[in-house]
Design a protein around this motif. Structure first.
Motif, PDB file in Angstrom:
ATOM      1  N   LYS A   1     -11.047  41.250  64.622  1.00 34.39           N
ATOM      2  CA  LYS A   1     -10.575  42.077  66.141  1.00 34.39           C
ATOM      3  C   LYS A   1     -11.339  40.802  67.313  1.00 34.39           C
ATOM      4  O   LYS A   1     -10.556  40.489  67.968  1.00 34.39           O
ATOM      5  CB  LYS A   1     -10.758  43.423  66.699  1.00 34.39           C
ATOM      6  N   SER A   2     -12.655  41.126  67.050  1.00 36.42           N
ATOM      7  CA  SER A   2     -13.143  40.936  68.008  1.00 36.42           C
ATOM      8  C   SER A   2     -13.233  39.336  67.881  1.00 36.42           C
ATOM      9  O   SER A   2     -12.972  38.361  68.741  1.00 36.42           O
ATOM     10  CB  SER A   2     -14.796  41.115  68.687  1.00 36.42           C
ATOM     11  N   THR A   3     -13.666  38.755  66.656  1.00 36.39           N
ATOM     12  CA  THR A   3     -13.638  38.042  65.966  1.00 36.39           C
ATOM     13  C   THR A   3     -12.741  36.663  66.765  1.00 36.39           C
ATOM     14  O   THR A   3     -12.572  35.845  66.910  1.00 36.39           O
ATOM     15  CB  THR A   3     -13.984  37.469  64.553  1.00 36.39           C
TER      16      THR A   3
ATOM     17  N   CYS B   1     -12.016  45.032  76.316  1.00 37.05           N
ATOM     18  CA  CYS B   1     -11.521  47.198  76.617  1.00 37.05           C
ATOM     19  C   CYS B   1     -11.997  47.425  75.036  1.00 37.05           C
ATOM     20  O   CYS B   1     -11.542  48.875  75.447  1.00 37.05           O
ATOM     21  CB  CYS B   1      -9.805  47.457  76.440  1.00 37.05           C
ATOM     22  N   ASP B   2     -13.470  46.784  74.353  1.00 36.82           N
ATOM     23  CA  ASP B   2     -13.727  47.797  73.818  1.00 36.82           C
ATOM     24  C   ASP B   2     -15.329  48.490  74.291  1.00 36.82           C
ATOM     25  O   ASP B   2     -16.775  48.154  73.925  1.00 36.82           O
ATOM     26  CB  ASP B   2     -13.852  47.156  72.496  1.00 36.82           C
ATOM     27  N   TYR B   3     -14.368  49.428  75.597  1.00 38.69           N
ATOM     28  CA  TYR B   3     -15.924  50.331  75.742  1.00 38.69           C
ATOM     29  C   TYR B   3     -16.716  51.059  74.666  1.00 38.69           C
ATOM     30  O   TYR B   3     -16.069  51.735  74.175  1.00 38.69           O
ATOM     31  CB  TYR B   3     -14.853  50.816  76.790  1.00 38.69           C
TER      32      TYR B   3
ATOM     33  N   PHE C   1     -18.151  46.268  74.360  1.00 40.14           N
ATOM     34  CA  PHE C   1     -18.708  44.719  75.146  1.00 40.14           C
ATOM     35  C   PHE C   1     -18.196  43.947  74.527  1.00 40.14           C
ATOM     36  O   PHE C   1     -18.931  43.405  75.440  1.00 40.14           O
ATOM     37  CB  PHE C   1     -18.551  45.294  76.818  1.00 40.14           C
ATOM     38  N   SER C   2     -18.269  43.665  73.439  1.00 46.89           N
ATOM     39  CA  SER C   2     -19.009  42.290  72.639  1.00 46.89           C
ATOM     40  C   SER C   2     -18.312  40.982  72.954  1.00 46.89           C
ATOM     41  O   SER C   2     -19.196  40.791  72.481  1.00 46.89           O
ATOM     42  CB  SER C   2     -18.598  42.903  70.965  1.00 46.89           C
ATOM     43  N   VAL C   3     -17.360  41.200  73.137  1.00 50.13           N
ATOM     44  CA  VAL C   3     -16.511  39.920  73.188  1.00 50.13           C
ATOM     45  C   VAL C   3     -17.649  39.910  75.261  1.00 50.13           C
ATOM     46  O   VAL C   3     -18.558  38.043  74.815  1.00 50.13           O
ATOM     47  CB  VAL C   3     -15.388  39.862  73.777  1.00 50.13           C
TER      48      VAL C   3
ATOM     49  N   PHE D   1      -5.816  40.968  74.638  1.00 49.08           N
ATOM     50  CA  PHE D   1      -7.155  42.814  75.184  1.00 49.08           C
ATOM     51  C   PHE D   1      -8.230  43.185  73.883  1.00 49.08           C
ATOM     52  O   PHE D   1      -7.134  42.854  72.594  1.00 49.08           O
ATOM     53  CB  PHE D   1      -5.880  44.163  74.830  1.00 49.08           C
ATOM     54  N   ASP D   2      -8.751  42.641  73.329  1.00 42.11           N
ATOM     55  CA  ASP D   2      -9.860  43.232  72.683  1.00 42.11           C
ATOM     56  C   ASP D   2      -9.664  44.749  72.331  1.00 42.11           C
ATOM     57  O   ASP D   2     -10.908  45.406  73.215  1.00 42.11           O
ATOM     58  CB  ASP D   2     -11.285  43.247  72.804  1.00 42.11           C
ATOM     59  N   LEU D   3      -9.200  45.446  72.074  1.00 43.04           N
ATOM     60  CA  LEU D   3      -9.542  47.636  72.472  1.00 43.04           C
ATOM     61  C   LEU D   3     -10.280  47.504  70.649  1.00 43.04           C
ATOM     62  O   LEU D   3     -10.454  46.919  69.825  1.00 43.04           O
ATOM     63  CB  LEU D   3      -8.093  47.392  71.454  1.00 43.04           C
TER      64      LEU D   3
HETATM   65 MG    MG Z   1     -14.969  44.292  68.028  1.00 37.40          MG
END
Ligand code: MG
Ligand code: ATP
Length: 258
Positions: free
Chosen positions: A19-21, A43-45, A48-50, A113-115
């Protein structure tokens, strides 16, 4: 009226499938190579990897003169800087994105949106359903497929029965495909995907170390995964990322300038 940006997410409830990649790779490809204006809502609380990746890269640019001068040359040639990455809790992502867009002079084409993977939670689900498009990376393993399909099939049914959601379509694509995976196995799951009327992208992404190739503290290696640079041209060969982006642009009807 001014054109509204598209809200797009690479999302699935399965963890660790890209997802984040793909958020970063596609955002960077469109922003730096295709002349589109991109913003990212992380939004990956609380991971917050991005956002963390951007912070790490900026820190490295301060001491690594090779990447620093490369970045300056890139921004000069584009006449713009990096794309913004804004952190928000997943349930607040849409409101935070609207607030952000209202304050910006720039017109954006896409907000990614990175969820998190916990979509089965009301707040995250409502952000998910507020996307224009969702792209779902699937790794070819039984566990990954079962988890993905058990979520995507009911959501897709809801979308076909109810037209009140913003979400227009969910598109699946294979990621991390390696030569050892049996063709029959892929064909079996492709049959299941067809049976449920789920759109499957033609491009599949191979398992490859370049998908982990970030900027380094020292050195001047070509970079594939970065929020500051587009994927390196030589590393693009055989990655299928360019093909994925072409298909992505056709699905979303985005018109890049280059
Ligand atoms: Mg991720
Ligand atoms: N095609 C690929 N080949 C090799 N490695 C890959 C590929 N796609 C993703 N990866 C690697 O898999 C790992 C997990 O990817 P990523 O962090 O994007 O997953 P995620 O879905 O965002 O995970 P999470 O659920 O933790 O947010 C990363 O180290 C990434 O570099």
């Amino acid at each position: 009226m001014e054109k509204e940006p598209l809200f797009i997410s690479f999302s699935t409830q399965k963890g660790g499938v890209g997802k984040s990649t793909f958020t970063v790779l596609v955002a960077s490809y469109l922003h730096y190579l295709k002349g589109l204006n991109i913003a990212v809502m992380d939004c990956d609380y609380p991971q917050f990897s991005v956002y963390d990746m951007r912070k790490r890269e900026i820190r490295q640019l301060e001491t690594n003169l090779h990447y620093q001068s490369k970045a300056i040359a890139l921004f000069d040639s584009l006449g713009k800087q990096t794309y913004p990455i804004v952190c928000a809790k997943p349930e607040e992502g849409i409101d935070k994105a609207r607030e952000f867009l209202a304050d910006e002079p720039t017109l954006y084409d896409v907000v990614f949106f990175d969820l998190p993977g916990t979509i089965n939670n009301d707040g995250v689900l409502s952000t998910f359903m507020a996307m224009d498009y969702v792209f779902v990376p699937m790794a070819p393993s039984r566990m990954s497929m079962e988890s993905t399909l058990s979520f995507v099939i009911p959501v897709n049914e809801i979308l076909t029965e109810h037209k009140e959601f913003n979400l227009k379509a969910i598109h699946l694509f294979w990621n991390r495909v390696d030569g050892r995976i049996k063709k029959e196995w892929i064909e079996h799951y492709q049959g299941v995907i067809d049976q449920f009327g789920l759109p499957l992208m033609q491009t599949s992404i191979p398992q490859s170390v370049r998908y982990d190739k970030e900027q380094t503290i020292e050195g001047s290696d070509a970079v594939f995964l970065s929020t500051i640079f587009p994927a390196d041209k030589a590393l693009l060969k055989g990655s299928n990322l360019d093909l994925l982006v072409d298909e992505f642009l056709a699905i979303t009807h985005l018109n890049p300038q280059s």
